[in-house]
Motif scaffolding. Structure first.
Motif, PDB file in Angstrom:
ATOM      1  N   LYS A 112      -9.360  19.618  -2.389  1.00 32.08           N
ATOM      2  CA  LYS A 112      -9.610  21.012  -1.971  1.00 32.08           C
ATOM      3  C   LYS A 112      -8.360  21.872  -2.119  1.00 32.08           C
ATOM      4  N   TYR A 113      -7.202  21.195  -2.129  1.00 32.02           N
ATOM      5  CA  TYR A 113      -5.908  21.902  -2.198  1.00 32.02           C
ATOM      6  C   TYR A 113      -5.047  21.221  -3.267  1.00 32.02           C
ATOM      7  N   PRO A 114      -5.437  21.321  -4.532  1.00 35.38           N
ATOM      8  CA  PRO A 114      -4.823  20.503  -5.589  1.00 35.38           C
ATOM      9  C   PRO A 114      -3.318  20.690  -5.769  1.00 35.38           C
ATOM     10  N   ASP A 115      -2.799  21.858  -5.434  1.00 38.11           N
ATOM     11  CA  ASP A 115      -1.367  22.103  -5.650  1.00 38.11           C
ATOM     12  C   ASP A 115      -0.508  21.759  -4.432  1.00 38.11           C
ATOM     13  N   TYR A 116      -1.138  21.286  -3.367  1.00 38.91           N
ATOM     14  CA  TYR A 116      -0.395  21.004  -2.133  1.00 38.91           C
ATOM     15  C   TYR A 116       0.260  19.625  -2.186  1.00 38.91           C
ATOM     16  N   THR A 117       1.351  19.505  -1.447  1.00 37.35           N
ATOM     17  CA  THR A 117       2.096  18.245  -1.385  1.00 37.35           C
ATOM     18  C   THR A 117       1.737  17.502  -0.102  1.00 37.35           C
ATOM     19  N   ILE A 118       1.456  16.199  -0.216  1.00 38.03           N
ATOM     20  CA  ILE A 118       1.159  15.394   0.968  1.00 38.03           C
ATOM     21  C   ILE A 118       2.473  14.913   1.585  1.00 38.03           C
ATOM     22  N   LEU A 119       2.613  15.144   2.899  1.00 37.70           N
ATOM     23  CA  LEU A 119       3.859  14.817   3.604  1.00 37.70           C
ATOM     24  C   LEU A 119       3.600  13.798   4.705  1.00 37.70           C
ATOM     25  N   ASN A 120       4.633  13.045   5.044  1.00 39.45           N
ATOM     26  CA  ASN A 120       4.572  12.194   6.236  1.00 39.45           C
ATOM     27  C   ASN A 120       5.828  12.405   7.084  1.00 39.45           C
ATOM     28  N   GLY A 121       5.918  11.689   8.195  1.00 39.13           N
ATOM     29  CA  GLY A 121       7.016  11.891   9.136  1.00 39.13           C
ATOM     30  C   GLY A 121       8.137  10.869   9.021  1.00 39.13           C
ATOM     31  N   THR A 122       8.191  10.129   7.930  1.00 39.89           N
ATOM     32  CA  THR A 122       9.249   9.130   7.763  1.00 39.89           C
ATOM     33  C   THR A 122      10.620   9.791   7.840  1.00 39.89           C
ATOM     34  N   ASN A 123      11.520   9.194   8.625  1.00 32.09           N
ATOM     35  CA  ASN A 123      12.878   9.719   8.740  1.00 32.09           C
ATOM     36  C   ASN A 123      13.882   8.658   8.307  1.00 32.09           C
ATOM     37  N   LYS A 124      15.155   9.017   8.257  1.00 29.57           N
ATOM     38  CA  LYS A 124      16.151   8.098   7.684  1.00 29.57           C
ATOM     39  C   LYS A 124      16.292   6.810   8.499  1.00 29.57           C
ATOM     40  N   ASP A 125      16.025   6.858   9.818  1.00 30.88           N
ATOM     41  CA  ASP A 125      16.146   5.658  10.648  1.00 30.88           C
ATOM     42  C   ASP A 125      15.062   4.634  10.340  1.00 30.88           C
ATOM     43  N   ASP A 126      13.940   5.078   9.794  1.00 26.86           N
ATOM     44  CA  ASP A 126      12.839   4.164   9.510  1.00 26.86           C
ATOM     45  C   ASP A 126      13.213   3.121   8.456  1.00 26.86           C
ATOM     46  N   PHE A 127      14.205   3.423   7.647  1.00 26.27           N
ATOM     47  CA  PHE A 127      14.578   2.504   6.582  1.00 26.27           C
ATOM     48  C   PHE A 127      15.311   1.271   7.115  1.00 26.27           C
ATOM     49  N   SER A 128      15.685   1.274   8.395  1.00 27.41           N
ATOM     50  CA  SER A 128      16.385   0.125   8.978  1.00 27.41           C
ATOM     51  C   SER A 128      15.422  -0.806   9.716  1.00 27.41           C
ATOM     52  N   ASP A 129      14.114  -0.502   9.694  1.00 28.69           N
ATOM     53  CA  ASP A 129      13.116  -1.331  10.372  1.00 28.69           C
ATOM     54  C   ASP A 129      12.130  -1.841   9.331  1.00 28.69           C
ATOM     55  N   TYR A 130      11.309  -2.807   9.726  1.00 31.37           N
ATOM     56  CA  TYR A 130      10.291  -3.338   8.837  1.00 31.37           C
ATOM     57  C   TYR A 130       9.084  -2.417   8.891  1.00 31.37           C
ATOM     58  N   ARG A 131       8.857  -1.673   7.827  1.00 30.99           N
ATOM     59  CA  ARG A 131       7.768  -0.699   7.794  1.00 30.99           C
ATOM     60  C   ARG A 131       7.046  -0.782   6.449  1.00 30.99           C
ATOM     61  N   PRO A 132       6.108  -1.739   6.322  1.00 31.83           N
ATOM     62  CA  PRO A 132       5.388  -1.883   5.049  1.00 31.83           C
ATOM     63  C   PRO A 132       4.562  -0.666   4.672  1.00 31.83           C
ATOM     64  N   GLY A 133       4.266   0.186   5.656  1.00 29.46           N
ATOM     65  CA  GLY A 133       3.537   1.421   5.349  1.00 29.46           C
ATOM     66  C   GLY A 133       4.299   2.326   4.401  1.00 29.46           C
ATOM     67  N   MET A 134       5.623   2.164   4.365  1.00 21.76           N
ATOM     68  CA  MET A 134       6.436   2.991   3.466  1.00 21.76           C
ATOM     69  C   MET A 134       6.184   2.633   2.009  1.00 21.76           C
ATOM     70  N   ILE A 135       5.769   1.387   1.744  1.00 23.75           N
ATOM     71  CA  ILE A 135       5.415   0.987   0.377  1.00 23.75           C
ATOM     72  C   ILE A 135       4.178   1.763  -0.068  1.00 23.75           C
ATOM     73  N   ALA A 136       3.205   1.871   0.845  1.00 27.88           N
ATOM     74  CA  ALA A 136       1.991   2.638   0.540  1.00 27.88           C
ATOM     75  C   ALA A 136       2.336   4.101   0.272  1.00 27.88           C
ATOM     76  N   ALA A 137       3.294   4.635   1.015  1.00 32.46           N
ATOM     77  CA  ALA A 137       3.710   6.027   0.800  1.00 32.46           C
ATOM     78  C   ALA A 137       4.307   6.201  -0.596  1.00 32.46           C
ATOM     79  N   ASP A 138       5.132   5.245  -1.012  1.00 37.24           N
ATOM     80  CA  ASP A 138       5.728   5.318  -2.353  1.00 37.24           C
ATOM     81  C   ASP A 138       4.652   5.233  -3.431  1.00 37.24           C
ATOM     82  N   GLU A 139       3.704   4.313  -3.239  1.00 34.79           N
ATOM     83  CA  GLU A 139       2.639   4.124  -4.236  1.00 34.79           C
ATOM     84  C   GLU A 139       1.785   5.378  -4.400  1.00 34.79           C
TER      85      GLU A 139
END
Length: 270
Positions: A112-139
């Protein structure tokens, strides 16, 4: 707020044609959605929330109120991850499958909004924890403005307070499934028991809590400095928690440790 940071935030969001924020009600995605709305028109800053069984009702209501108060267009969807055996069998990468369901649902909304960017709330501290959801975000090519701006958890709370977001100091509230040990099946009934038991603790003034679900018994986590108070109230609290379906309640002597169930994975981070 630092002038350079204010300018960097402004530039990041104003470069977007429009945004679709994966909104969980937590302070990270709340700030992302708030900033999107600050720099973009109402119809160009969309929040999308999945009201599934793993989300606390309290968090959902708080998020609805936040959107209304800040003139934010919020769409509610239902991602039926509990029907997915990749998710409900509760493997160590359960979060990957949860986020995959979410981001695929957001891709449908994006039609419905083809030019819009999908965002999430990942912050720099999240990279120091085990967060497999971040792989899905990259994909799924999801953007993370807080990480891009090099903002950590303390920065995010400070900014939320600065902008007058009422629950800037709300304790972290991970999804209810994170209270169930890996390998133990995630069910709607277990999630309901966890939520009701945590609500009991909230009613007695314990705001930062975890109920870890071990089948017939639960382990209760509160901050170390609140354990003595919990023990004093246990004769009142324990019967109410048992009433939701637990035969025994155990107070975790080490206190509240976020992400504690990840410890069994023996992961190492560089």
């Amino acid at each position: 707020m630092d002038h350079k940071l204010a300018e960097a935030i402004k530039n990041w969001f104003e470069l977007q044609t429009g945004t679709i924020t994966a909104f969980s009600g937590g302070i990270d995605s709340t700030l992302v959605l708030y900033l999107s709305r600050m720099y973009l028109d109402c119809d160009k800053a969309i929040g999308v929330m999945s009201n599934s069984e793993s989300l606390k009702n309290k968090d959902y209501r708080l998020a609805i109120d936040f959107a209304k108060e800040n003139d934010i267009k919020l769409e509610t969807i239902y991602t039926n991850e509990l029907a997915d055996t990749n998710y409900n069998t509760n493997p160590a990468n359960r979060c990957y499958f949860c986020k995959s369901h979410l981001y695929k649902a957001l891709e449908k909304i994006k039609t419905k909004y083809p030019d819009y960017t999908i965002l999430n709330g990942t912050n720099k501290d999240d990279f120091s924890d085990y967060r497999p959801g971040m792989i899905a975000a990259d994909e799924n090519q999801i953007r993370s403005p807080l990480a891009d701006l090099n903002l950590g958890k303390d920065d995010i709370r400070s900014l939320a307070k600065y902008f007058g977001i009422k629950f800037w100091d709300k304790p972290a509230s991970p999804c209810l499934s994170s209270r169930i040990p890996y390998g133990a099946k995630v069910t709607a009934n277990k999630l309901d028991q966890i939520e009701k038991a945590e609500n009991v603790l909230n009613d007695f003034g314990f705001n930062n809590v975890r109920i870890r679900h071990y089948g017939k018994f639960c382990k209760i986590e509160v901050p170390l400095n609140e354990i003595h108070h919990l023990r004093k109230l246990s004769t009142k609290i324990f019967p109410l928690i048992k009433a939701v379906g637990f035969q025994e309640c155990i107070i975790e002597k080490d206190g509240l440790i976020s992400g504690k169930l990840n410890n069994v994975l023996n992961l190492h981070h560089g």
